[in-house]
Scaffold this motif. Structure first.
Motif, PDB file in Angstrom:
ATOM      1  N   GLY A 185       0.795  -1.221   0.000  1.00  0.00           N
ATOM      2  CA  GLY A 185       0.000   0.000   0.000  1.00  0.00           C
ATOM      3  C   GLY A 185       0.824   1.266   0.000  1.00  0.00           C
ATOM      4  N   VAL A 220       1.226   2.972  -3.235  1.00  0.00           N
ATOM      5  CA  VAL A 220       0.073   3.730  -3.700  1.00  0.00           C
ATOM      6  C   VAL A 220       0.046   5.106  -3.040  1.00  0.00           C
ATOM      7  CG1 VAL A 220      -2.451   3.792  -3.874  1.00  0.00           C
ATOM      8  CG2 VAL A 220      -1.243   1.601  -4.054  1.00  0.00           C
ATOM      9  N   THR A 221       0.215   5.119  -1.728  1.00  0.00           N
ATOM     10  CA  THR A 221       0.071   6.367  -0.969  1.00  0.00           C
ATOM     11  C   THR A 221       1.322   7.237  -0.997  1.00  0.00           C
ATOM     12  OG1 THR A 221       0.710   5.191   1.056  1.00  0.00           O
ATOM     13  CG2 THR A 221      -1.642   5.338   0.546  1.00  0.00           C
ATOM     14  N   THR A 273       0.681  -3.560  -6.578  1.00  0.00           N
ATOM     15  CA  THR A 273      -0.696  -3.533  -7.071  1.00  0.00           C
ATOM     16  C   THR A 273      -0.829  -2.613  -8.278  1.00  0.00           C
ATOM     17  OG1 THR A 273      -1.308  -1.688  -5.622  1.00  0.00           O
ATOM     18  CG2 THR A 273      -1.519  -3.926  -4.719  1.00  0.00           C
ATOM     19  N   PRO A 274      -1.886  -2.799  -9.075  1.00  0.00           N
ATOM     20  CA  PRO A 274      -2.079  -1.945 -10.249  1.00  0.00           C
ATOM     21  C   PRO A 274      -2.243  -0.469  -9.905  1.00  0.00           C
ATOM     22  CG  PRO A 274      -3.466  -3.898 -10.396  1.00  0.00           C
ATOM     23  CD  PRO A 274      -2.895  -3.889  -9.014  1.00  0.00           C
ATOM     24  N   GLU A 275      -2.677  -0.185  -8.684  1.00  0.00           N
ATOM     25  CA  GLU A 275      -2.892   1.210  -8.288  1.00  0.00           C
ATOM     26  C   GLU A 275      -1.601   1.923  -7.903  1.00  0.00           C
ATOM     27  OE1 GLU A 275      -6.255  -1.440  -7.743  1.00  0.00           O
ATOM     28  OE2 GLU A 275      -4.315  -1.408  -6.697  1.00  0.00           O
ATOM     29  N   ALA A 276      -0.497   1.206  -7.831  1.00  0.00           N
ATOM     30  CA  ALA A 276       0.766   1.812  -7.408  1.00  0.00           C
ATOM     31  C   ALA A 276       1.189   2.915  -8.360  1.00  0.00           C
ATOM     32  CB  ALA A 276       1.856   0.748  -7.318  1.00  0.00           C
ATOM     33  N   ASP A 277       1.749   3.969  -7.800  1.00  0.00           N
ATOM     34  CA  ASP A 277       2.246   5.095  -8.578  1.00  0.00           C
ATOM     35  C   ASP A 277       3.705   4.827  -8.943  1.00  0.00           C
ATOM     36  OD1 ASP A 277       3.139   7.503  -9.609  1.00  0.00           O
ATOM     37  OD2 ASP A 277       2.220   8.739  -8.039  1.00  0.00           O
ATOM     38  N   ASN A 282       6.392   6.526  -7.051  1.00  0.00           N
ATOM     39  CA  ASN A 282       6.749   6.045  -5.721  1.00  0.00           C
ATOM     40  C   ASN A 282       7.810   4.958  -5.772  1.00  0.00           C
ATOM     41  OD1 ASN A 282       5.005   7.788  -4.354  1.00  0.00           O
ATOM     42  ND2 ASN A 282       3.274   6.375  -4.535  1.00  0.00           N
TER      43      ASN A 282
END
Length: 305
Positions: free
Chosen positions: A254, A257-258, A288-292, A295
């Protein structure tokens, strides 16, 4: 070329890593549909759909597997591996010498859970149901997948993988004797076979969410390193798991992502916690696919800076 006949020992001293191969579904936890191992013995071709309850599906897969083992249809099964082998060789040649190519596969229990359910499930319920109702059939499936995993990872080594990792993403749902029979024992068989074929090959084992069973797992299965998920603290793992040798992990995905200061702070905290022994920094599971992607750069700078 049949897997397992040669060993490409190239560039063992590399210190950056790229992962390739299949079987884990994004680190082992995604859908099993793209996993060659879930179809390795499927003599009816890649478009076959086996439907029914867990018992019916398992029996059909088991029969397909036995048919493939006893006929020339195993050639079709191996063709699934050849696609991965082709691209692994291209990748191996293209990577810079300082980058280590890591091959991987899903653990037999994890792959079986996808095969039996026909998809990923939150609780691996269909696989647990079959395991409880017909342990002999379930054990036969695990044995077949164990043999297939040896061939699959051996092929990856021949194609240029310098380290291999066994992702058992749902190992944590196995308890007691089930964990011993379906997570630990298959991993031990796979690793023993790989090291016999490819002396000196480093192997990482990842029994995700194993909790207390992480302790001593690497020694029990013959792995060179055990990967840790982020459900265990780095401080606890340093005191209880790392005392046996190398550990890998265990930043919560996570954070990718954040981002923000918490990403850097947590990464540095993990490095400090494991500073007393061998440690390979990694996420606690697949990105995960949402990872930036930005980051990822932040994390690498923090680790290498």
């Amino acid at each position: 070329m049949r897997p397992g006949q040669q060993h490409n020992k190239r560039g063992r001293g590399r210190n950056r890593h790229r992962s390739s191969g299949g079987g884990g579904g994004g680190g082992g936890g995604g859908s099993g549909g793209g996993n060659p191992l879930s179809r390795v013995y499927d003599s009816n071709g890649p478009d076959v759909k086996v439907r029914g309850n867990a018992q019916t599906v398992a029996e059909k897969y088991l029969q397909l597997a036995r048919d493939a083992q006893s006929s020339s249809d195993h050639v079709m099964a191996e063709s699934y591996f050849q696609h991965a082998e082709h691209y692994l060789r291209i990748l191996s040649e293209a990577l810079p010498k300082e980058t280590t190519l890591i091959g991987f596969a899903g653990g037999p229990w994890t792959v079986a859970s996808y095969m039996i359910a026909g998809r990923g499930t939150p609780d691996q319920g269909p696989a647990h149901a079959l395991k409880s109702s017909d342990r002999a059939t379930f054990q036969a499936i695990i044995d077949l997948l164990t043999d297939a995993t040896v061939e699959y990872l051996s092929m990856q080594v021949q194609a240029g993988a310098e380290v291999v990792k066994l992702f058992d993403s749902w190992a944590g749902s196995l308890k007691g004797q089930d964990f011993d029979d379906f997570a630990l024992a298959p991993a031990k068989r796979i690793i023993s076979a790989l090291k016999s074929r490819h002396p000196g090959l480093p192997v990482i084992a990842f029994p995700r969410e194993a909790g207390e069973r992480y302790v001593g797992f690497a020694k029990a299965v013959g792995a060179d390193c055990v990967a840790l998920d982020n459900s265990v603290s780095a401080d606890w793992a340093a005191g209880h798991v790392q005392k046996d040798g190398c550990v890998q992990g265990n930043l919560a995905p996570g954070h990718m992502v954040t981002g923000g200061p918490a990403l850097v702070d947590e990464a540095q905290r993990i490095v400090r916690a494991f500073s007393g022994g061998p440690h390979i920094f990694n996420l606690g599971h697949g990105i995960t696919p949402e990872a930036d992607p930005a980051n990822v750069d932040v994390l690498l700078r923090a680790l290498r800076g």
